[in-house]
Every structure is written in C-alpha cells, then in structure tokens.
Design a protein around this motif. Sequence first.
Motif, PDB file in Angstrom:
ATOM      1  N   VAL A  82       0.833  -1.205   0.000  1.00 27.27           N
ATOM      2  CA  VAL A  82       0.000   0.000   0.000  1.00 27.27           C
ATOM      3  C   VAL A  82       0.866   1.252   0.000  1.00 27.27           C
ATOM      4  CG1 VAL A  82      -1.798   1.249   1.264  1.00 27.27           C
ATOM      5  CG2 VAL A  82      -1.759  -1.249   1.316  1.00 27.27           C
ATOM      6  N   SER A  83       0.510   2.192  -0.885  1.00 26.67           N
ATOM      7  CA  SER A  83       1.133   3.517  -0.882  1.00 26.67           C
ATOM      8  C   SER A  83       0.011   4.540  -1.042  1.00 26.67           C
ATOM      9  CB  SER A  83       2.150   3.647  -2.013  1.00 26.67           C
ATOM     10  OG  SER A  83       1.496   3.713  -3.265  1.00 26.67           O
ATOM     11  N   ASN A  84       0.371   5.816  -1.096  1.00 26.70           N
ATOM     12  CA  ASN A  84      -0.629   6.874  -1.265  1.00 26.70           C
ATOM     13  C   ASN A  84      -1.286   6.843  -2.634  1.00 26.70           C
ATOM     14  OD1 ASN A  84      -0.110   7.807   1.286  1.00 26.70           O
ATOM     15  ND2 ASN A  84       1.266   9.434   0.618  1.00 26.70           N
ATOM     16  N   LYS A  85      -0.609   6.269  -3.615  1.00 27.89           N
ATOM     17  CA  LYS A  85      -1.111   6.314  -4.987  1.00 27.89           C
ATOM     18  C   LYS A  85      -1.532   4.968  -5.551  1.00 27.89           C
ATOM     19  CE  LYS A  85       1.354  10.472  -6.184  1.00 27.89           C
ATOM     20  NZ  LYS A  85       2.076  11.188  -7.202  1.00 27.89           N
ATOM     21  N   ALA A  86      -1.205   3.882  -4.846  1.00 30.57           N
ATOM     22  CA  ALA A  86      -1.547   2.560  -5.386  1.00 30.57           C
ATOM     23  C   ALA A  86      -1.627   1.508  -4.289  1.00 30.57           C
ATOM     24  CB  ALA A  86      -0.528   2.136  -6.433  1.00 30.57           C
ATOM     25  N   VAL A  87      -2.422   0.506  -4.568  1.00 30.39           N
ATOM     26  CA  VAL A  87      -2.505  -0.682  -3.720  1.00 30.39           C
ATOM     27  C   VAL A  87      -2.308  -1.880  -4.646  1.00 30.39           C
ATOM     28  CG1 VAL A  87      -3.947  -2.056  -2.181  1.00 30.39           C
ATOM     29  CG2 VAL A  87      -4.138   0.439  -2.142  1.00 30.39           C
ATOM     30  N   ILE A  88      -1.360  -2.734  -4.288  1.00 28.30           N
ATOM     31  CA  ILE A  88      -1.117  -3.951  -5.056  1.00 28.30           C
ATOM     32  C   ILE A  88      -1.516  -5.124  -4.171  1.00 28.30           C
ATOM     33  CG2 ILE A  88       0.592  -5.377  -6.228  1.00 28.30           C
ATOM     34  CD1 ILE A  88       2.221  -2.738  -6.615  1.00 28.30           C
ATOM     35  N   ILE A  89      -2.423  -5.933  -4.685  1.00 24.10           N
ATOM     36  CA  ILE A  89      -2.936  -7.061  -3.930  1.00 24.10           C
ATOM     37  C   ILE A  89      -2.594  -8.342  -4.684  1.00 24.10           C
ATOM     38  CG2 ILE A  89      -5.012  -8.173  -3.015  1.00 24.10           C
ATOM     39  CD1 ILE A  89      -6.217  -5.267  -3.015  1.00 24.10           C
ATOM     40  N   GLU A  90      -1.920  -9.244  -3.998  1.00 23.95           N
ATOM     41  CA  GLU A  90      -1.601 -10.542  -4.571  1.00 23.95           C
ATOM     42  C   GLU A  90      -2.344 -11.604  -3.782  1.00 23.95           C
ATOM     43  OE1 GLU A  90       2.578 -11.236  -5.592  1.00 23.95           O
ATOM     44  OE2 GLU A  90       2.915  -9.127  -5.058  1.00 23.95           O
ATOM     45  N   GLY A  91      -2.954 -12.514  -4.496  1.00 25.07           N
ATOM     46  CA  GLY A  91      -3.719 -13.549  -3.826  1.00 25.07           C
ATOM     47  C   GLY A  91      -4.095 -14.655  -4.772  1.00 25.07           C
ATOM     48  N   SER A  92      -5.201 -15.324  -4.438  1.00 29.21           N
ATOM     49  CA  SER A  92      -5.629 -16.442  -5.266  1.00 29.21           C
ATOM     50  C   SER A  92      -7.140 -16.605  -5.231  1.00 29.21           C
ATOM     51  CB  SER A  92      -4.963 -17.741  -4.808  1.00 29.21           C
ATOM     52  OG  SER A  92      -5.342 -18.047  -3.477  1.00 29.21           O
ATOM     53  N   LYS A  93      -7.611 -17.311  -6.232  1.00 26.51           N
ATOM     54  CA  LYS A  93      -9.017 -17.704  -6.336  1.00 26.51           C
ATOM     55  C   LYS A  93      -8.991 -19.223  -6.469  1.00 26.51           C
ATOM     56  CE  LYS A  93     -13.006 -16.775  -9.324  1.00 26.51           C
ATOM     57  NZ  LYS A  93     -13.397 -15.997 -10.536  1.00 26.51           N
ATOM     58  N   PHE A  94      -9.579 -19.908  -5.478  1.00 25.20           N
ATOM     59  CA  PHE A  94      -9.482 -21.356  -5.403  1.00 25.20           C
ATOM     60  C   PHE A  94     -10.861 -21.996  -5.496  1.00 25.20           C
ATOM     61  CE2 PHE A  94      -9.688 -25.277  -2.973  1.00 25.20           C
ATOM     62  CZ  PHE A  94      -8.584 -25.988  -3.419  1.00 25.20           C
ATOM     63  N   ARG A  95     -10.959 -23.030  -6.314  1.00 24.46           N
ATOM     64  CA  ARG A  95     -12.170 -23.841  -6.394  1.00 24.46           C
ATOM     65  C   ARG A  95     -11.825 -25.303  -6.123  1.00 24.46           C
ATOM     66  NH1 ARG A  95     -17.535 -22.991  -8.791  1.00 24.46           N
ATOM     67  NH2 ARG A  95     -18.656 -24.825  -8.114  1.00 24.46           N
ATOM     68  N   SER A  96     -10.683 -25.741  -6.656  1.00 28.81           N
ATOM     69  CA  SER A  96     -10.246 -27.130  -6.441  1.00 28.81           C
ATOM     70  C   SER A  96      -8.741 -27.222  -6.656  1.00 28.81           C
ATOM     71  CB  SER A  96     -10.961 -28.066  -7.413  1.00 28.81           C
ATOM     72  OG  SER A  96     -10.469 -27.892  -8.725  1.00 28.81           O
ATOM     73  N   ALA A  97      -8.224 -28.409  -6.385  1.00 28.19           N
ATOM     74  CA  ALA A  97      -6.791 -28.629  -6.594  1.00 28.19           C
ATOM     75  C   ALA A  97      -6.407 -28.400  -8.057  1.00 28.19           C
ATOM     76  CB  ALA A  97      -6.408 -30.032  -6.163  1.00 28.19           C
ATOM     77  N   LEU A  98      -7.345 -28.643  -8.961  1.00 29.47           N
ATOM     78  CA  LEU A  98      -7.083 -28.442 -10.387  1.00 29.47           C
ATOM     79  C   LEU A  98      -7.782 -27.198 -10.932  1.00 29.47           C
ATOM     80  CD1 LEU A  98      -7.387 -32.140 -11.574  1.00 29.47           C
ATOM     81  CD2 LEU A  98      -5.303 -30.841 -11.088  1.00 29.47           C
ATOM     82  N   GLY A  99      -8.356 -26.411 -10.064  1.00 29.16           N
ATOM     83  CA  GLY A  99      -9.062 -25.203 -10.477  1.00 29.16           C
ATOM     84  C   GLY A  99      -8.740 -24.049  -9.548  1.00 29.16           C
ATOM     85  N   SER A 100      -7.597 -23.431  -9.811  1.00 31.42           N
ATOM     86  CA  SER A 100      -7.131 -22.346  -8.952  1.00 31.42           C
ATOM     87  C   SER A 100      -6.239 -21.415  -9.764  1.00 31.42           C
ATOM     88  CB  SER A 100      -6.334 -22.943  -7.787  1.00 31.42           C
ATOM     89  OG  SER A 100      -5.736 -21.960  -7.012  1.00 31.42           O
ATOM     90  N   VAL A 101      -6.302 -20.128  -9.453  1.00 31.99           N
ATOM     91  CA  VAL A 101      -5.428 -19.164 -10.119  1.00 31.99           C
ATOM     92  C   VAL A 101      -4.828 -18.211  -9.093  1.00 31.99           C
ATOM     93  CG1 VAL A 101      -6.555 -19.193 -12.387  1.00 31.99           C
ATOM     94  CG2 VAL A 101      -7.387 -17.627 -10.649  1.00 31.99           C
ATOM     95  N   GLY A 102      -3.588 -17.834  -9.344  1.00 38.91           N
ATOM     96  CA  GLY A 102      -2.957 -16.757  -8.589  1.00 38.91           C
ATOM     97  C   GLY A 102      -3.304 -15.456  -9.289  1.00 38.91           C
ATOM     98  N   ILE A 103      -3.500 -14.412  -8.513  1.00 37.65           N
ATOM     99  CA  ILE A 103      -3.958 -13.142  -9.078  1.00 37.65           C
ATOM    100  C   ILE A 103      -3.169 -11.980  -8.481  1.00 37.65           C
ATOM    101  CG2 ILE A 103      -5.930 -11.562  -9.289  1.00 37.65           C
ATOM    102  CD1 ILE A 103      -7.750 -14.043  -8.984  1.00 37.65           C
ATOM    103  N   LYS A 104      -2.874 -11.003  -9.335  1.00 38.25           N
ATOM    104  CA  LYS A 104      -2.257  -9.756  -8.890  1.00 38.25           C
ATOM    105  C   LYS A 104      -3.124  -8.611  -9.426  1.00 38.25           C
ATOM    106  CE  LYS A 104       2.080  -7.195  -8.949  1.00 38.25           C
ATOM    107  NZ  LYS A 104       3.477  -7.240  -9.421  1.00 38.25           N
TER     108      LYS A 104
END
Length: 125
Positions: A82-104
């Motif tokens: 987090v800064s005054n001008k931007a927020v960068i969020i890294e995480g994931s969206k999980f549904r299953s062991a074969l259905g998951s994505v990392g997201i930025k």
Amino acid sequence: MAFDAFMTIDEALNSNMKFIAIDMSNLKELNDTSKEQILKHLEKYGVKVMEDTFEQLEAKGFYNPQSMSLDGVLLRVEKTDVSNKAVIIEGSKFRSALGSVGIKVVVEYIDGNWKVTKADITRIS
C-alpha cells in the motif's frame, strides 16, 4: 474493487458456485466494519458470502474430499503493498486442486478516484 477483479478472472471457476468465501486473515489493517462492507458488497453475486479460511471451510463441510473441490470459490489475499497512490494485492481464487489461479491486482489513485488498472493471472493450476 479488488475482489470484483478477482471474481472476473477465470470466470469458469464461478460456475454453479454456492458461496464466496474470503480469507482476510492477512488483512490485519482492516477493521470489522471494513470487512463487513466487503462481504456485503460481494452479495451482488447472488450467493452466500462469508469470511473463512480453507481450514474453516473444510471444518464446516464446504470441501468435498472425493472431488477435492469447494462448492464455491475461496478468495485469498496473500500480500498487500500500500502507498498513497496505489494498492497492489496478490492472492488467489481457489475452487479445487485443479481449479485455482494466482492473481495480482493493481488499484491506483487517478484523478481523485481509485481504479483497478491491472488484474492479471500470476499462476494457474
């Protein structure tokens, strides 16, 4: 905005989902009111929205060990910058062991408003 961006990435994971769970355990700077606002905002997807970790979902019976999947999606925030001008969020969206994505997701403060300027997949399983 960032969680909306999570939901639009790999929308096949949203198919027939019965819930959206958000693991906010890494968002120490959020108070309970802010967390409730996030959960309420995501109700627009027409499913139950809750704050839970994978382990909590498993304990509540939301994880099917035979199919190794959830009946919904789990959004996880792993890192925030987090800064005054931007927020960068890294995480994931999980549904299953074969259905998951990392997201930025990058949210920037432009012309007096916060806007998602970038939302990318960082990994796929």
